[in-house]
Motif scaffolding. Structure first.
Motif, PDB file in Angstrom:
ATOM      1  N   HIS A   1       5.648 -36.238  20.906  1.00 30.42           N
ATOM      2  CA  HIS A   1       4.534 -36.187  19.956  1.00 30.42           C
ATOM      3  C   HIS A   1       3.198 -36.331  20.668  1.00 30.42           C
ATOM      4  O   HIS A   1       3.030 -37.258  21.471  1.00 30.42           O
TER       5      HIS A   1
ATOM      6  N   GLU B   1      13.850 -40.399  12.647  1.00 34.50           N
ATOM      7  CA  GLU B   1      14.421 -39.873  13.899  1.00 34.50           C
ATOM      8  C   GLU B   1      13.386 -39.204  14.787  1.00 34.50           C
ATOM      9  O   GLU B   1      13.606 -39.008  15.978  1.00 34.50           O
ATOM     10  N   ARG B   2      12.264 -38.811  14.222  1.00 34.36           N
ATOM     11  CA  ARG B   2      11.195 -38.152  14.991  1.00 34.36           C
ATOM     12  C   ARG B   2      10.000 -39.087  15.160  1.00 34.36           C
ATOM     13  O   ARG B   2       8.919 -38.649  15.538  1.00 34.36           O
TER      14      ARG B   2
ATOM     15  N   VAL C   1      11.890 -38.134  21.614  1.00 38.29           N
ATOM     16  CA  VAL C   1      10.866 -37.851  20.603  1.00 38.29           C
ATOM     17  C   VAL C   1       9.619 -37.409  21.348  1.00 38.29           C
ATOM     18  O   VAL C   1       9.168 -38.089  22.274  1.00 38.29           O
TER      19      VAL C   1
ATOM     20  N   ALA D   1       5.856 -39.695  10.284  1.00 36.38           N
ATOM     21  CA  ALA D   1       7.033 -39.002  10.837  1.00 36.38           C
ATOM     22  C   ALA D   1       8.325 -39.604  10.289  1.00 36.38           C
ATOM     23  O   ALA D   1       8.415 -40.814  10.089  1.00 36.38           O
TER      24      ALA D   1
END
Ligand code: F6P
Length: 535
Positions: free
Chosen positions: A34, A294-295, A32, A291
């Protein structure tokens, strides 16, 4: 553990982590990314089916609903009837947050402003000691009133431009003696940090430091400030209200670094850098709230944790920051995770159906490599490892050191995953000219089973903002794990019994009461302590 996860677990035992990389793009898919952070969990035995089954856990447990309840100020700490709102402390430009119908944000902002003014006054010399400008700040606190600020002050050393900060936590007089040694009491500011202002260790240390200061200055109270929720106790100690920084009972001790408990950090790095720290936490809050699972970095970090502990049955996890300045992070996370999720009873009082949270431990790399990594690679226990790594260091003149550090971190996670088989080990030993039984025996010692899971959290550089992101990431991880397990992550009844007993045993240690009422072992130890022998 549900049937889908049982099946996923059985299947995972049939394959090796390395096999999962046969599929293209695994690293991208099983990570992930971000806001500058990258959480890579591709070196675990989680495949697409497993991830789906894990994400389903968050739906069954209604993580989204509980998350909304937490951020909105609902009393989700049900055993204490309290809201859980450390997120409000970093909700700098966010919406109102109400507790019992009252918006807490004006109070949070006002306290933050008072902290910033106080910190600036100390840093600029407007608040001084009785012997001149403040050169040193001593924070006295323990647990959540120590671990957060001491970890963060250490982590952000390159940003220090204020007075030196020191921490006294242990009631062992050695902590006090060694910390105060060399400090000038007339130029030292003392912050007594205690949510309750009754914690025995902290109050004993605060009284002793006040006495130390009283020997050098006329009015020690002038050089004290209090960080607490307990107005009366602070006043009784002699610290005036204008030197007290309060916070709501909706901030748990281990979640409190974002507010007044972080005052030592703010004095050390300055209000602007402290606001950057808050902004990092706030950005992680926004990500966590919006989010998809999964993210969502905290959600996936939690699901990997649940997979390893509750499903694969690994009793511990190691946190290994490849960043010397994060050397206190494992200790900080020990309290955050173990005090939050180390519980055997579910929210409704029933026995927990699964295992509670894992034992969390660790140390900075590369030091740990020369201490406990032997067991990580070749011990009979599998210990999932969580590596943290900065792409860039702060030491511009030591770039090659950072490159070596990075190489070591990547080498460890690779070695844990790939291992070394017997054939390769035999080849190595053969090259030394050995053969037969000796070759066989020595080769076996050089086998690494591999297939040992790890994750890597990669961040750009350890700035105040990034530290805020990391701390909030772990806080939300703990929250998600707690919700899935059905635990109240925000009480800590498990620390009470020892505290009560210490109070009861103290008179016997002092010789004021006979040790008769205690069990045989405690009595025996008390006797030996009170009549020291040699040999
Ligand atoms: O160890 C138990 C505990 O209550 C922690 O949760 C807390 O961080 C610590 O003691 C210190 O408590 P206080 O801030 O009230 O002194």
């Amino acid at each position: 553990m549900n049937d889908a996860l049982k099946r996923c677990h059985r299947e995972s035992l049939e394959r090796r982590i390395l096999d999962l990389f046969a599929e293209d793009g695994r690293a991208q898919d099983f990570s992930v990314s971000h806001d500058g952070l990258l959480f890579d969990y591709s070196k675990t035995n989680i495949d697409t089916d497993t991830r789906r089954a894990l994400v389903a856990l968050t739906e069954t447990a209604d993580v989204a609903g509980r998350r909304a309840a937490m951020f909105s100020g609902a009393p989700i700490n049900a055993t204490e009837g309290r809201a859980v709102l450390h997120t409000a402390l970093r909700n700098l430009d966010g919406d109102p947050v109400t507790v019992d119908g009252q918006d807490v944000m004006p109070g949070v902002r006002a306290t933050l402003e008072r902290m910033a003014d106080f910190a600036a006054d100390v840093r600029d010399g407007r608040i001084a000691g009785q012997g001149g400008r403040i050169t040193d700040v001593v924070n006295i606190g323990i647990g959540g009133s120590d671990l957060g600020p001491s970890m963060a002050v250490r982590a952000l050393k390159p940003y220090h431009d204020g007075p030196r900060c020191h921490f006294i936590s242990n009631v062992d007089g050695a902590d006090l003696t060694d910390t105060l040694g060399g400090l000038d009491p007339a130029r030292t500011l003392v912050l007594v940090a205690s949510k309750s202002f009754t914690t025995q260790e902290t109050m004993a240390n605060a009284c002793a430091v006040r006495a130390w200061m009283a020997r050098a200055v006329k009015d020690p109270a002038q050089q004290f400030a209090a960080i607490s929720t307990a107005k009366e106790e602070v006043a009784a100690f002699g610290i005036p209200p204008e030197r007290m920084f309060g916070f709501g009972d909706w901030v748990g001790g281990r979640y409190s670094v974002w507010g007044p408990i972080g005052l030592s950090l703010m004095i050390s790095i300055g209000p602007d850098a402290f606001f950057d720290f808050l902004k990092g936490g706030q950005a992680m809050d926004a990500h966590f709230q919006s989010a998809e699972p999964e993210r969502n970095m905290p959600v996936m970090l939690a699901l990997v944790g649940l997979w390893h502990r509750q499903i694969c049955g690994h009793a511990t996890r190691a946190v290994i920051p490849y960043e010397q300045r994060l050397e206190r992070l494992p200790a900080y996370l020990q309290q955050l995770e173990m005090e939050s999720n180390g519980k055997r009873v579910a929210m409704d009082g029933s026995a927990l159906e699964s295992d509670s949270g894992p034992v969390v431990w660790g140390d900075a790399g590369t030091n740990g490599q020369h201490a406990f990594f032997q067991l990580l690679h070749q011990g009979t226990e599998v210990v999932p490892c969580e590596f943290l790594l900065g792409a860039e260091g702060h030491e511009a003149d030591l770039v090659d050191h950072h490159e070596i550090l990075v190489a070591h971190c990547l080498a460890q996670s690779k070695a844990l995953m790939t291992g070394r088989d017997l054939e390769t080990a035999r080849g190595q030993v053969e090259a030394w000219g050995l053969s037969g039984k000796t070759l066989d025996r020595l080769a076996r010692h050089r086998v690494f089973t591999g297939n040992r899971p790890s994750t890597t959290l990669l961040y750009p550089k350890l700035t105040p903002y990034v530290l805020g992101q990391i701390v909030a990431l772990y806080e939300h991880r703990v929250f998600v794990e707690g919700v899935v397990l059905g635990i109240n992550s925000f009480d800590q009844w498990g620390v009470e019994l020892g505290k009560e007993l210490a109070g009861a045993i103290l008179p016997a240690v002092r010789g004021e009461t006979a040790p008769d009422r205690w069990d045989g072992s405690t009595r025996f130890l008390l006797d030996r302590i009170r009549t020291p022998r040699t040999g």
